[in-house]
Design an enzyme around this catalytic site. Structure first.
Site, PDB file in Angstrom:
ATOM      1  N   ARG A 137      66.679  49.070 144.356  1.00 38.29           N
ATOM      2  CA  ARG A 137      65.237  49.127 144.649  1.00 38.29           C
ATOM      3  C   ARG A 137      64.402  48.853 143.408  1.00 38.29           C
ATOM      4  NH1 ARG A 137      65.911  54.486 147.495  1.00 38.29           N
ATOM      5  NH2 ARG A 137      68.016  54.123 146.772  1.00 38.29           N
ATOM      6  N   GLU A 184      76.118  64.269 140.590  1.00 40.59           N
ATOM      7  CA  GLU A 184      76.448  65.639 140.973  1.00 40.59           C
ATOM      8  C   GLU A 184      77.968  65.777 141.142  1.00 40.59           C
ATOM      9  OE1 GLU A 184      74.415  66.807 144.465  1.00 40.59           O
ATOM     10  OE2 GLU A 184      75.047  68.901 144.318  1.00 40.59           O
TER      11      GLU A 184
HETATM   12  P1  AMP Z   1      68.760  59.745 139.202  1.00 43.20           P
HETATM   13  O1  AMP Z   1      69.766  59.030 138.344  1.00 43.20           O
HETATM   14  O2  AMP Z   1      69.232  61.094 139.645  1.00 43.20           O
HETATM   15  O3  AMP Z   1      67.395  59.789 138.548  1.00 43.20           O
HETATM   16  O4  AMP Z   1      68.646  58.940 140.546  1.00 43.20           O
HETATM   17  C1  AMP Z   1      67.844  57.841 140.591  1.00 43.20           C
HETATM   18  C2  AMP Z   1      68.350  56.801 141.576  1.00 43.20           C
HETATM   19  O5  AMP Z   1      68.852  57.377 142.788  1.00 43.20           O
HETATM   20  C3  AMP Z   1      67.224  55.901 141.957  1.00 43.20           C
HETATM   21  O6  AMP Z   1      67.703  54.574 141.911  1.00 43.20           O
HETATM   22  C4  AMP Z   1      66.823  56.325 143.340  1.00 43.20           C
HETATM   23  O7  AMP Z   1      66.601  55.208 144.143  1.00 43.20           O
HETATM   24  C5  AMP Z   1      67.997  57.125 143.884  1.00 43.20           C
HETATM   25  N1  AMP Z   1      67.602  58.447 144.409  1.00 43.20           N
HETATM   26  C6  AMP Z   1      67.939  59.651 143.892  1.00 43.20           C
HETATM   27  N2  AMP Z   1      67.445  60.668 144.614  1.00 43.20           N
HETATM   28  C7  AMP Z   1      66.759  60.108 145.622  1.00 43.20           C
HETATM   29  C8  AMP Z   1      65.975  60.634 146.714  1.00 43.20           C
HETATM   30  N3  AMP Z   1      65.819  61.947 146.929  1.00 43.20           N
HETATM   31  N4  AMP Z   1      65.375  59.746 147.553  1.00 43.20           N
HETATM   32  C9  AMP Z   1      65.520  58.422 147.349  1.00 43.20           C
HETATM   33  N5  AMP Z   1      66.236  57.872 146.355  1.00 43.20           N
HETATM   34  C10 AMP Z   1      66.851  58.696 145.500  1.00 43.20           C
END
Ligand code: AMP
Length: 173
Positions: free
Chosen positions: A61, A98
């Site tokens: 995205r 996680e």
């Molecule tokens: P992070 O590495 O935990 O910051 O996760 C970021 C990536 O995971 C991004 O590319 C988001 O598109 C996706 N992502 C993580 N959590 C969500 C959520 N609750 N809703 C939508 N996309 C998420």
């Protein structure tokens, strides 16, 4: 500041992709040209103010929001892709999830030494993905001049994983 049109369009999907996750679905934003254009323009304004010379989009995205930012500013666009998708010489960074790990890659010729790179994704959650993208840029001796997100999930404190970098999020939950 003008109202962020995307804020009324992002859809909450409970328990996706697994129980306990509240997924922020941005597909309705993509279906609304005015909202998508505004989001790209707002992120582009921040990238410009940070002196961006190249836009990095994180799969997948981050591509959708990063490409219009790059086009709007007349800048090159680079894909940070998931493991095994890029065909040419590449560098790899692993980051913790996680459960388990994930890996993203960039082509070795995608950032030049000293170049100011601005990293775009749709959403900041824990910040692991964003931090890995920053490490890729820095291994190529690029300079991360900022991050742009459509959404920041503030409770997850992803900012702590990318401390010291300018960070702009259009919508906070
Ligand atoms: P992070 O590495 O935990 O910051 O996760 C970021 C990536 O995971 C991004 O590319 C988001 O598109 C996706 N992502 C993580 N959590 C969500 C959520 N609750 N809703 C939508 N996309 C998420």
């Amino acid at each position: 500041m003008a109202k962020v049109l995307a804020a009324d369009l992002i859809r909450d999907v409970p328990d996706f992709p697994k129980p306990g996750i509240l997924f922020k679905d941005v597909t309705p934003v993509l279906q609304n040209a005015a909202a998508l254009q505004q989001a790209a323009d707002l992120i582009a304004a921040d990238a410009k103010s940070q002196g961006a010379e190249v836009i990095i989009g994180i799969e997948s995205r981050g591509f959708v929001f990063g490409v219009p930012v790059a086009l709007g500013l007349g800048l090159p666009f680079v894909m940070a892709r998931k493991l095994g998708k890029l065909p040419y010489d590449r560098i790899t960074e692993e980051y913790a999830l996680e459960y388990g790990t994930n890996t993203i890659e960039m082509h070795t010729d995608s950032v030049t030494p000293g170049q100011r790179a601005y990293i775009v994704d749709d959403l900041l959650a824990t910040g692991g993905t964003a931090a890995a993208a920053a490490r890729l840029v820095e291994r190529l001796n690029g300079h991360v001049c900022g991050f742009g997100f459509l959404v920041e999930l503030t409770a997850l404190e992803g900012r702590k994983n990318i401390l010291g970098y300018p960070l702009h999020a259009l919508i906070e939950y």
